[in-house]
Design a protein around this motif. Structure first.
Motif, PDB file in Angstrom:
ATOM      1  N   THR A   1      37.221  33.185  22.780  1.00 59.99           N
ATOM      2  CA  THR A   1      37.846  34.516  22.668  1.00 59.99           C
ATOM      3  C   THR A   1      39.241  34.422  22.047  1.00 59.99           C
ATOM      4  OG1 THR A   1      38.860  34.247  24.829  1.00 59.99           O
ATOM      5  CG2 THR A   1      36.704  35.332  24.776  1.00 59.99           C
ATOM      6  N   ASP A   2      39.744  35.592  21.615  1.00 63.56           N
ATOM      7  CA  ASP A   2      41.127  35.658  21.135  1.00 63.56           C
ATOM      8  C   ASP A   2      42.094  35.234  22.236  1.00 63.56           C
ATOM      9  OD1 ASP A   2      40.228  36.495  18.714  1.00 63.56           O
ATOM     10  OD2 ASP A   2      41.254  38.440  18.731  1.00 63.56           O
ATOM     11  N   ASP A   3      41.760  35.557  23.477  1.00 60.39           N
ATOM     12  CA  ASP A   3      42.623  35.166  24.597  1.00 60.39           C
ATOM     13  C   ASP A   3      42.839  33.657  24.611  1.00 60.39           C
ATOM     14  OD1 ASP A   3      43.154  37.525  25.729  1.00 60.39           O
ATOM     15  OD2 ASP A   3      41.851  37.281  27.505  1.00 60.39           O
ATOM     16  N   VAL A   4      41.749  32.926  24.398  1.00 62.13           N
ATOM     17  CA  VAL A   4      41.855  31.461  24.373  1.00 62.13           C
ATOM     18  C   VAL A   4      42.736  31.040  23.194  1.00 62.13           C
ATOM     19  CG1 VAL A   4      40.542  29.316  23.984  1.00 62.13           C
ATOM     20  CG2 VAL A   4      39.702  31.023  25.608  1.00 62.13           C
ATOM     21  N   LEU A   5      42.500  31.653  22.029  1.00 53.77           N
ATOM     22  CA  LEU A   5      43.276  31.272  20.840  1.00 53.77           C
ATOM     23  C   LEU A   5      44.766  31.564  21.060  1.00 53.77           C
ATOM     24  CD1 LEU A   5      40.874  32.537  18.000  1.00 53.77           C
ATOM     25  CD2 LEU A   5      40.945  30.295  19.080  1.00 53.77           C
ATOM     26  N   HIS A   6      45.074  32.721  21.659  1.00 52.86           N
ATOM     27  CA  HIS A   6      46.484  33.056  21.898  1.00 52.86           C
ATOM     28  C   HIS A   6      47.093  32.117  22.949  1.00 52.86           C
ATOM     29  CE1 HIS A   6      46.703  36.445  19.242  1.00 52.86           C
ATOM     30  NE2 HIS A   6      45.664  37.031  19.805  1.00 52.86           N
ATOM     31  N   THR A   7      46.295  31.692  23.910  1.00 47.41           N
ATOM     32  CA  THR A   7      46.817  30.760  24.921  1.00 47.41           C
ATOM     33  C   THR A   7      47.144  29.415  24.262  1.00 47.41           C
ATOM     34  OG1 THR A   7      45.382  31.855  26.535  1.00 47.41           O
ATOM     35  CG2 THR A   7      46.351  29.764  27.213  1.00 47.41           C
ATOM     36  N   ILE A   8      46.314  29.005  23.316  1.00 52.09           N
ATOM     37  CA  ILE A   8      46.598  27.745  22.606  1.00 52.09           C
ATOM     38  C   ILE A   8      47.958  27.852  21.897  1.00 52.09           C
ATOM     39  CG2 ILE A   8      45.844  26.225  20.709  1.00 52.09           C
ATOM     40  CD1 ILE A   8      42.956  26.949  21.408  1.00 52.09           C
ATOM     41  N   VAL A   9      48.174  29.009  21.260  1.00 56.12           N
ATOM     42  CA  VAL A   9      49.428  29.193  20.519  1.00 56.12           C
ATOM     43  C   VAL A   9      50.626  29.229  21.472  1.00 56.12           C
ATOM     44  CG1 VAL A   9      50.724  30.791  19.022  1.00 56.12           C
ATOM     45  CG2 VAL A   9      48.282  30.461  18.670  1.00 56.12           C
ATOM     46  N   LYS A  10      50.412  29.821  22.637  1.00 53.30           N
ATOM     47  CA  LYS A  10      51.526  30.034  23.571  1.00 53.30           C
ATOM     48  C   LYS A  10      52.079  28.720  24.131  1.00 53.30           C
ATOM     49  CE  LYS A  10      52.389  32.784  27.744  1.00 53.30           C
ATOM     50  NZ  LYS A  10      51.674  33.538  28.790  1.00 53.30           N
ATOM     51  N   TYR A  11      51.210  27.715  24.308  1.00 56.31           N
ATOM     52  CA  TYR A  11      51.652  26.470  24.947  1.00 56.31           C
ATOM     53  C   TYR A  11      51.566  25.315  23.955  1.00 56.31           C
ATOM     54  CZ  TYR A  11      51.515  29.170  29.157  1.00 56.31           C
ATOM     55  OH  TYR A  11      51.764  30.140  30.081  1.00 56.31           O
ATOM     56  N   GLU A  12      52.706  24.714  23.689  1.00 59.45           N
ATOM     57  CA  GLU A  12      52.765  23.608  22.733  1.00 59.45           C
ATOM     58  C   GLU A  12      51.888  22.441  23.179  1.00 59.45           C
ATOM     59  OE1 GLU A  12      54.268  19.730  21.353  1.00 59.45           O
ATOM     60  OE2 GLU A  12      54.581  20.525  23.363  1.00 59.45           O
ATOM     61  N   ASN A  13      51.730  22.280  24.514  1.00 57.29           N
ATOM     62  CA  ASN A  13      50.961  21.114  24.978  1.00 57.29           C
ATOM     63  C   ASN A  13      49.446  21.359  25.002  1.00 57.29           C
ATOM     64  OD1 ASN A  13      51.626  22.896  27.119  1.00 57.29           O
ATOM     65  ND2 ASN A  13      51.211  21.326  28.661  1.00 57.29           N
ATOM     66  N   ILE A  14      48.985  22.571  24.660  1.00 59.38           N
ATOM     67  CA  ILE A  14      47.532  22.744  24.459  1.00 59.38           C
ATOM     68  C   ILE A  14      47.266  22.391  22.994  1.00 59.38           C
ATOM     69  CG2 ILE A  14      45.547  24.304  24.543  1.00 59.38           C
ATOM     70  CD1 ILE A  14      46.994  25.994  26.576  1.00 59.38           C
ATOM     71  N   CYS A  15      46.405  21.417  22.789  1.00 61.98           N
ATOM     72  CA  CYS A  15      46.266  20.857  21.442  1.00 61.98           C
ATOM     73  C   CYS A  15      45.677  21.868  20.456  1.00 61.98           C
ATOM     74  CB  CYS A  15      45.403  19.603  21.497  1.00 61.98           C
ATOM     75  SG  CYS A  15      46.272  18.290  22.362  1.00 61.98           S
ATOM     76  N   ASN A  16      46.184  21.807  19.244  1.00 61.21           N
ATOM     77  CA  ASN A  16      45.700  22.676  18.162  1.00 61.21           C
ATOM     78  C   ASN A  16      44.426  22.073  17.579  1.00 61.21           C
ATOM     79  OD1 ASN A  16      47.868  24.257  18.533  1.00 61.21           O
ATOM     80  ND2 ASN A  16      48.836  23.861  16.562  1.00 61.21           N
TER      81      ASN A  16
ATOM     82  N   LEU B   1      42.438  29.397  33.024  1.00 62.73           N
ATOM     83  CA  LEU B   1      42.405  27.999  33.472  1.00 62.73           C
ATOM     84  C   LEU B   1      43.243  27.115  32.547  1.00 62.73           C
ATOM     85  CD1 LEU B   1      41.035  25.938  35.475  1.00 62.73           C
ATOM     86  CD2 LEU B   1      39.382  25.538  33.653  1.00 62.73           C
ATOM     87  N   LEU B   2      43.059  27.325  31.242  1.00 60.28           N
ATOM     88  CA  LEU B   2      43.826  26.538  30.255  1.00 60.28           C
ATOM     89  C   LEU B   2      45.319  26.679  30.524  1.00 60.28           C
ATOM     90  CD1 LEU B   2      42.655  27.076  26.550  1.00 60.28           C
ATOM     91  CD2 LEU B   2      42.955  24.921  27.760  1.00 60.28           C
ATOM     92  N   GLU B   3      45.730  27.923  30.749  1.00 61.50           N
ATOM     93  CA  GLU B   3      47.145  28.201  30.978  1.00 61.50           C
ATOM     94  C   GLU B   3      47.634  27.467  32.232  1.00 61.50           C
ATOM     95  OE1 GLU B   3      48.121  32.412  31.181  1.00 61.50           O
ATOM     96  OE2 GLU B   3      50.142  31.837  30.540  1.00 61.50           O
ATOM     97  N   SER B   4      46.848  27.542  33.310  1.00 60.90           N
ATOM     98  CA  SER B   4      47.280  26.885  34.552  1.00 60.90           C
ATOM     99  C   SER B   4      47.405  25.380  34.362  1.00 60.90           C
ATOM    100  CB  SER B   4      46.276  27.134  35.681  1.00 60.90           C
ATOM    101  OG  SER B   4      46.049  28.490  35.822  1.00 60.90           O
TER     102      SER B   4
END
Ligand code: SAM
Ligand code: SF4
Length: 522
Positions: free
Chosen positions: A314-329, A290-293
């Motif tokens: 999950t790690d999946d969520v953490l990696h998705t954050i890293v993958k997209y600059e517009n998902i806030c750190n 969902l985050l990615e979409s």
């Protein structure tokens, strides 16, 4: 803006700025928090809404709605406004001109309930002056206090629980006819997914989007599973459509909301063409999907989320954050206590070491990640060693922010049934004070580490103090105030800002170049 909470805040002179330190002691809700604008914003408690100027005679009736509690409650008030709007009701911020007064309530701590009760008594006197005025209680207090409010104290005409807002128009008609309008039924599937919320009191830049309702966790101190029911996830399509619509309307930040967003799970039927015709297959969407979409809607749309239960992120969520600059750190990762013994009594399902491991993992995958927490002091049987564990875990995690509370026993919770609320109030408060002092130190240290660095800031509007300054946030959720200078910028624009000075709650900066709309740094 109408506010009915008292707070202690200090004015600190910083350079040429006068800044409110963002640590507030809310005497009404026994909360201490930093003003982050996310899960539980003390600045917004008791806020009243009106999204648009009233055009005379456009609406048959006017409603006034006042909200308490967490961001979910504020988002719910927007759903209620949308339902009422469709029925021809217009919003007003002037309670005296309203035909309908609603108070959207929070049960999380006892003092929040006391505030609501006080407000209801004030509304009762208004009601005596205005014939036909109706008063309604919405949200978390509805179920528990319905008979008290309706029959015993005769304070209200309507009591509507968080899953029953669709029935509001019918209940209002009943109440208009002199009956009491009550619906406190909890649902297993209501998500209001198809309702496009009316944005109330929005800055036009950031908006909350509910992605799920209820909670299946049973933290022993918490009343939410009882007041908001079982967890259910909203359809991914409706969430993405709402976010797209917000982006098209000029919004540049969405915060995906749920009590436990990492357990988001939605199964959609997909129709596929096959050699023999068509076949339906189930397609499962996790929170990482969902985050990615949402991130893919546009690189100009920032995505935040709240709240993450440490056991579910999950790690999946953490990696998705890293993958997209517009998902806030930035991750809000409530710890509640630093003591394994207390965590067990709280039924949080992790130990102190496990939580510390989760913080390590976040820092390993997202080295530059803001982390905040919720902390409760004075839970049943907590002693001074447990308190030391809490202070130590705060130092370990180096929280950038925290929402800090002292324990308030809630009727019907596991803790109320199983344990004695045996820590005296003055000790709960003293420990809360120690936790706040620790957080003040950590927040200041965190801001000092940012001195001299440059951040991509999303401009939210004029600073409270001066229309010559902008206020905005970094990806890590830190609040920046900086002079507008001669740049031709507007709210909703991104700009690179260098941090020059700070308090524990705000960074003071200066623009280092013109807006960066496609920049991928910070
Ligand atoms: N679902 C989120 C989570 O698990 O972190 C937050 C839920 S609650 C609305 C927000 C915070 O209120 C909790 O994280 C907890 O720190 C605090 N809280 C909940 N019940 C409380 C109680 N009985 N007394 C004091 N604080 C409480
Ligand atoms: Fe309450 Fe725990 Fe659910 Fe959060 S996760 S809403 S604290 S029961």
């Amino acid at each position: 803006m109408v506010k009915f909470f008292r707070y202690i805040c200090c004015l600190l002179p910083v350079g040429r700025f006068q800044i409110f330190t963002l640590t507030m002691i809310d005497l009404v809700t026994n909360t201490i928090s930093l003003n982050r604008g996310d899960s539980h914003d003390e600045n917004r408690q008791g806020e009243s809404f009106a999204p648009f100027a009233i055009v005379p005679n456009q609406y048959q009736k006017l409603f006034y709605i006042e909200s308490y509690g967490c961001a979910m409650n504020f988002a719910d008030s927007e759903v209620v406004a949308s339902i009422l709007n469709k029925e021809g009701f217009g919003a007003t911020r002037n309670v005296e001109e309203a035909d309908l007064i609603f108070i959207n309530t929070c049960s999380i701590r006892e003092k929040a309930e006391l505030t609501v009760r006080k407000r209801l008594t004030e509304f009762r006197s208004l009601k005596k002056k205005k014939k036909g005025m109706l008063v309604g209680v919405l949200g978390c207090m509805a179920e528990r206090l319905k008979s008290k409010f309706l029959e015993e104290e005769k304070l209200v005409d309507l009591v509507v629980g968080p899953d029953a807002y669709r029935s509001l128009p019918g209940l209002i008609s009943e109440a208009d006819g002199g009956q009491k309008g009550v619906n406190v039924l909890l649902s297993r599937d209501e998500t209001y997914g198809d309702i496009s919320p009316v944005r109330l009191n929005s800055n036009g830049v950031s908006a909350f989007v509910s992605i799920m309702r209820g909670c299946n966790n049973m933290c022993s101190f918490c009343v939410v599973p009882f007041t908001r029911g079982r967890e259910r996830s909203r359809s991914a399509v409706s969430i993405i459509d709402e976010c797209k619509d917000l982006f098209e309307k000029g919004y540049r930040e969405v915060t995906l909301l749920g009590q436990n967003v990492d357990s988001y799970y939605y199964s959609e039927d997909k129709i596929q063409s096959t050699v023999d015709g068509q076949q339906s297959t189930a397609h499962t969407i996790t929170f990482a999907n969902l985050l990615e979409s949402v991130a893919l809607i546009s690189p100009l749309l920032r995505v935040r989320f709240s709240t993450s239960h440490p056991k579910d992120i999950t790690d999946d969520v953490l990696h998705t954050i890293v993958k997209y600059e517009n998902i806030c750190n930035y991750i809000h990762l409530p710890v509640q206590s630093g003591s394994t013994r207390i965590l067990q009594l709280m039924n949080r399902t992790y130990t102190r070491e496990w939580y510390m491991g989760k913080v390590d993992r976040i820092r390993q995958i997202i080295p530059d990640c803001g982390i905040s927490a919720d902390i409760i002091t004075g839970f049943c049987t907590e002693d001074e060693n447990d308190q030391l564990d809490t202070l130590a875990i705060m130092e370990y995690a180096k929280y950038d922010y925290a929402y800090m509370y002292f324990y308030s026993e809630r009727p019907g919770t596991l803790a109320q049934r199983r344990y004695k609320d045996d820590v005296p109030e003055e000790i709960k408060k003293r420990r809360l004070h120690e936790v706040v002092q620790m957080q003040n130190k950590l927040s200041l240290e965190s801001n000092l580490r940012d001195m001299g660095k440059t951040f991509k800031i999303l401009i939210e509007g004029d600073s409270k103090k001066s229309d010559q300054d902008w206020v905005g946030r970094s990806s890590h959720g830190k609040v920046f105030v900086f002079p507008k200078e001669n740049y031709n910028l507007n709210k909703g624009d991104y700009v690179m800002v260098k941090a020059n000075d700070c308090t524990q709650g705000t960074l003071l900066g200066s623009i280092v170049n013109s807006p960066q709309t496609t920049d991928h740094s910070n």
